[in-house]
Design a protein around this motif. Sequence first.
Motif, PDB file in Angstrom:
ATOM      1  N   PRO A  21       0.834  -1.202   0.000  1.00 22.89           N
ATOM      2  CA  PRO A  21       0.000   0.000   0.000  1.00 22.89           C
ATOM      3  C   PRO A  21       0.870   1.254   0.000  1.00 22.89           C
ATOM      4  O   PRO A  21       2.106   1.186   0.087  1.00 22.89           O
ATOM      5  N   ARG A  22       0.251   2.402  -0.080  1.00 23.79           N
ATOM      6  CA  ARG A  22       0.949   3.697  -0.087  1.00 23.79           C
ATOM      7  C   ARG A  22       1.799   3.840   1.180  1.00 23.79           C
ATOM      8  O   ARG A  22       1.419   3.427   2.260  1.00 23.79           O
ATOM      9  N   ALA A  23       3.041   4.386   1.034  1.00 23.25           N
ATOM     10  CA  ALA A  23       3.971   4.685   2.135  1.00 23.25           C
ATOM     11  C   ALA A  23       4.462   3.421   2.823  1.00 23.25           C
ATOM     12  O   ALA A  23       4.736   3.433   4.021  1.00 23.25           O
ATOM     13  N   SER A  24       4.611   2.313   2.093  1.00 19.13           N
ATOM     14  CA  SER A  24       5.079   1.071   2.707  1.00 19.13           C
ATOM     15  C   SER A  24       6.562   1.150   3.032  1.00 19.13           C
ATOM     16  O   SER A  24       7.377   1.610   2.217  1.00 19.13           O
ATOM     17  N   VAL A  25       6.936   0.668   4.227  1.00 23.04           N
ATOM     18  CA  VAL A  25       8.346   0.577   4.608  1.00 23.04           C
ATOM     19  C   VAL A  25       8.833  -0.863   4.470  1.00 23.04           C
ATOM     20  O   VAL A  25      10.023  -1.132   4.653  1.00 23.04           O
ATOM     21  N   GLU A  26       7.919  -1.791   4.213  1.00 28.54           N
ATOM     22  CA  GLU A  26       8.258  -3.176   3.922  1.00 28.54           C
ATOM     23  C   GLU A  26       7.120  -3.763   3.101  1.00 28.54           C
ATOM     24  O   GLU A  26       6.020  -3.203   3.068  1.00 28.54           O
ATOM     25  N   VAL A  27       7.382  -4.899   2.438  1.00 30.32           N
ATOM     26  CA  VAL A  27       6.328  -5.524   1.645  1.00 30.32           C
ATOM     27  C   VAL A  27       5.360  -6.252   2.583  1.00 30.32           C
ATOM     28  O   VAL A  27       5.749  -6.745   3.638  1.00 30.32           O
ATOM     29  N   SER A  28       4.068  -6.303   2.216  1.00 29.52           N
ATOM     30  CA  SER A  28       3.054  -7.064   2.952  1.00 29.52           C
ATOM     31  C   SER A  28       2.826  -8.367   2.207  1.00 29.52           C
ATOM     32  O   SER A  28       2.345  -8.363   1.065  1.00 29.52           O
ATOM     33  N   LEU A  29       3.192  -9.500   2.831  1.00 29.90           N
ATOM     34  CA  LEU A  29       3.121 -10.801   2.156  1.00 29.90           C
ATOM     35  C   LEU A  29       1.672 -11.238   1.970  1.00 29.90           C
ATOM     36  O   LEU A  29       0.816 -11.001   2.836  1.00 29.90           O
ATOM     37  N   CYS A  30       1.408 -11.890   0.822  1.00 26.86           N
ATOM     38  CA  CYS A  30       0.087 -12.488   0.606  1.00 26.86           C
ATOM     39  C   CYS A  30      -0.145 -13.553   1.676  1.00 26.86           C
ATOM     40  O   CYS A  30       0.745 -14.358   1.966  1.00 26.86           O
ATOM     41  N   PRO A  31      -1.330 -13.590   2.318  1.00 29.16           N
ATOM     42  CA  PRO A  31      -1.562 -14.524   3.422  1.00 29.16           C
ATOM     43  C   PRO A  31      -1.749 -15.950   2.925  1.00 29.16           C
ATOM     44  O   PRO A  31      -1.983 -16.196   1.735  1.00 29.16           O
ATOM     45  N   PRO A  32      -1.664 -16.969   3.842  1.00 29.31           N
ATOM     46  CA  PRO A  32      -1.942 -18.356   3.447  1.00 29.31           C
ATOM     47  C   PRO A  32      -3.319 -18.464   2.797  1.00 29.31           C
ATOM     48  O   PRO A  32      -4.267 -17.791   3.192  1.00 29.31           O
ATOM     49  N   GLY A  33      -3.420 -19.315   1.803  1.00 34.49           N
ATOM     50  CA  GLY A  33      -4.661 -19.448   1.043  1.00 34.49           C
ATOM     51  C   GLY A  33      -4.658 -18.593  -0.211  1.00 34.49           C
ATOM     52  O   GLY A  33      -5.621 -18.647  -0.985  1.00 34.49           O
ATOM     53  N   THR A  34      -3.581 -17.778  -0.411  1.00 37.10           N
ATOM     54  CA  THR A  34      -3.484 -16.917  -1.607  1.00 37.10           C
ATOM     55  C   THR A  34      -2.053 -16.971  -2.148  1.00 37.10           C
ATOM     56  O   THR A  34      -1.133 -17.476  -1.491  1.00 37.10           O
ATOM     57  N   TYR A  35      -1.863 -16.386  -3.365  1.00 36.67           N
ATOM     58  CA  TYR A  35      -0.523 -16.237  -3.955  1.00 36.67           C
ATOM     59  C   TYR A  35      -0.591 -15.093  -4.959  1.00 36.67           C
ATOM     60  O   TYR A  35      -1.678 -14.621  -5.334  1.00 36.67           O
ATOM     61  N   SER A  36       0.582 -14.613  -5.390  1.00 37.83           N
ATOM     62  CA  SER A  36       0.649 -13.556  -6.421  1.00 37.83           C
ATOM     63  C   SER A  36       1.930 -13.744  -7.219  1.00 37.83           C
ATOM     64  O   SER A  36       3.023 -13.831  -6.643  1.00 37.83           O
ATOM     65  N   CYS A  58      -3.898 -10.345  -4.365  1.00 34.94           N
ATOM     66  CA  CYS A  58      -3.417 -11.701  -4.081  1.00 34.94           C
ATOM     67  C   CYS A  58      -4.515 -12.675  -4.517  1.00 34.94           C
ATOM     68  O   CYS A  58      -5.679 -12.523  -4.117  1.00 34.94           O
ATOM     69  N   LEU A  59      -4.184 -13.670  -5.332  1.00 31.97           N
ATOM     70  CA  LEU A  59      -5.169 -14.573  -5.919  1.00 31.97           C
ATOM     71  C   LEU A  59      -5.496 -15.718  -4.963  1.00 31.97           C
ATOM     72  O   LEU A  59      -4.601 -16.225  -4.268  1.00 31.97           O
ATOM     73  N   PRO A  60      -6.779 -16.187  -4.923  1.00 33.92           N
ATOM     74  CA  PRO A  60      -7.093 -17.380  -4.124  1.00 33.92           C
ATOM     75  C   PRO A  60      -6.329 -18.589  -4.658  1.00 33.92           C
ATOM     76  O   PRO A  60      -6.126 -18.744  -5.862  1.00 33.92           O
ATOM     77  N   CYS A  61      -5.907 -19.453  -3.749  1.00 40.21           N
ATOM     78  CA  CYS A  61      -5.194 -20.674  -4.139  1.00 40.21           C
ATOM     79  C   CYS A  61      -6.082 -21.492  -5.083  1.00 40.21           C
ATOM     80  O   CYS A  61      -7.313 -21.561  -4.906  1.00 40.21           O
ATOM     81  N   ASP A  62      -5.462 -22.135  -6.111  1.00 43.74           N
ATOM     82  CA  ASP A  62      -6.218 -22.894  -7.099  1.00 43.74           C
ATOM     83  C   ASP A  62      -6.965 -24.053  -6.438  1.00 43.74           C
ATOM     84  O   ASP A  62      -6.473 -24.679  -5.477  1.00 43.74           O
TER      85      ASP A  62
END
Length: 697
Positions: free
Chosen positions: A318-333, A344-348
């Motif tokens: 998001p705007r003004a990020s100081v680190e990346v926000s990882l996609c949570p379990p159950g998703t991927y990108s 972040c896409l839902p897991c297949d």
Amino acid sequence: APCPAGTWAPGNSSSCSPCPAGSYCPAAASVPLLCDAGLFAIAGSAWCSPCPRGMACASPRDAGRPCPLGSYSPGGRSACWTCPPGSRCSRPEELPQPCPLGYYSLAGAASCVICPSAHACPRSDEPPAPCPPGTWSEAGRTACAPCTAGYQCRFPARGPAAPKDLCAVGGYCPAVGAWVPCPGGSFSNSTGAAGGGTCQACPAGYNCPSGSSAFDAGLCPAGRFCPAGTGDPGPQACPAGTYNDRQGLRGTSGCKLCPGGNYCPGGNAGQWIPCPPGHYCPPGSEAPMACPEGTWSQDLGLATVTNCRPCTPGAWCPRASVEVSLCPPGTYSFVSSAARLDQCLPCDAGKACPTWGLTAPAVECALGHYCPSGTAHPTERPCPAGYANLASTSLVQEADCTVCPAAFACPEGTGHPSQPMQACAPGHGCPEYTTYPTQYPCPPGTFTPSRSITNVADCTPCPQGSYCLGGEPEPSGPCAPGHYCPNSTAWAQQWPCPAGTYYPDWGLGDIGGCLPCPLGNFCPLGSSAPTVCTPGTYSDKLSTAAPGFGGLGYGGWTGSGGWIGFGGYNLTNGLWSPPISLWPRCTTCPAGFACSDSGMSAPVVCGLGRVSGAGALQCIPCPAGFYCEVNATSWTSLNRTRRCEAGTLCPQGTQVVPTQAGLPCPAGCYCPESTPFAIACPEGTYNSDPNGKSLDD
């Protein structure tokens, strides 16, 4: 004669008495009269006198006490009055005297006090008021006077121009009023100033707040500038986006442009401020600018937006990020520069994404489970109980799970290595959809050692001589003593041996094996052993089922003129009460017999000269007045047909039919029917012959 003044007498008195103190008695008084408040009378008074001036008479008997200084009494008073404020009461017998001008007094004062210096007393009934700043007074004044111009007259001022009251620097002192500070943007270093003309303009580069006595003490601070006349509201801030690290700045031309990689808020007094992580700061920045969506930065001092890094695959920024926000379990990108969580896409479907920051689906779905779109862990959704997944790692919905086969049980998640399909438990049946091995037990009366029964109707019937509680791999145990167990018996006491039979051992399989109850015994329903007939009863038949009534058939003297048989027959009234038990009960011992022991198979006859009732434990001697000439005499026959006739005397235990020759009543007596003893002829009479029957003889 009437009583003289100062005395009194009641109507029935012949002498006069002195009037008591506190009362007065006019001539011919019949009762003393009480004095009013403020008046008094001594004993023997004909009238009441007013309390003297300067004194108070608390009661009609009190001739008065002097009032203290600060109070007064005009006479005729029961209490002294407090001197009012603004007056003095130095002589209690006089009225209050008002205080002169310049004096004052408070309530209860004996004298007036002169108004002190530096105070004013406009009213004599109020305390002195301090002179306000800029005024003064001498003692005894009703008002404060203004100070001389150029003087402050700080309290307590006792003159108009005292040296200590010379007007201070930084302001001026007009003729009326206190010290007035020079306005902001000016200063004055002169003492004794009478007007504002002594205040001078503050030079550029300096700050002169209100009341300043010199300009060089207020050098303009760093980060600000001060044009000529700076005072209130004070130094002005350098514009945002600039800074100033020097003091004494006169205008904005001395403010410096903020360098790139830093920001300078308005009025920044020192060096610039480094741009924080997640932001960038071009030259002249007054505030940090956020790195845009899809980028991030953890570094200080970025100068341009190009210094912000693109977001990595498997994350969003998001705007003004100081680190990346990882996609949570159950998703991927798999893309870079993602700006939002919904990118972040839902897991297949059929896959699982168990960790943070995945760029692609990571693992296959677990056996025994199914994985719809968005699944985080491969064991997140187990197949329900009664279903299984034994082979596929790509199931996507619950409906893909297969039905649990017959002869097996499938708990939740069956098919996973930790939850294999389970064989049916012995003693149970497992149709399709069975959820655990003991879900369907064999019904009572059946069993099975098999682990492959699919229907409880196929369970084996319990064999003869055993019982089966149900749900067990073998019969539960042998049939209980006193019972028999045909095929399919469910519990040990289900089928009792009939009344009149018994069985002492375990494991009887048929009713025909129940044994007939032996002579002298009875066997209730379900007996494991015969029970002996109680004393007073007997049994001469096999298969007796219940106890009888006995133990009551011998008798005794009533003490009231008759014998009673404890078997129930009363010789006086001839009534019969106890029941006679009949087979299949133990038989009650018949009258004329005795059954003294338990377990008897036949009664014992009483014999000559003895008698018993039904249920007797023993025979007793024939009572006096009766005869027992047969072997089996009953109480009933004794009372009805075996009474000794009048004129005879039968002793206890008589075994023959009495005659006047054989058992005569003795001479000198008479013997009525059935008498237990001879009755002597009363005094004055005699009987020389035996066999007397009544008093008449």
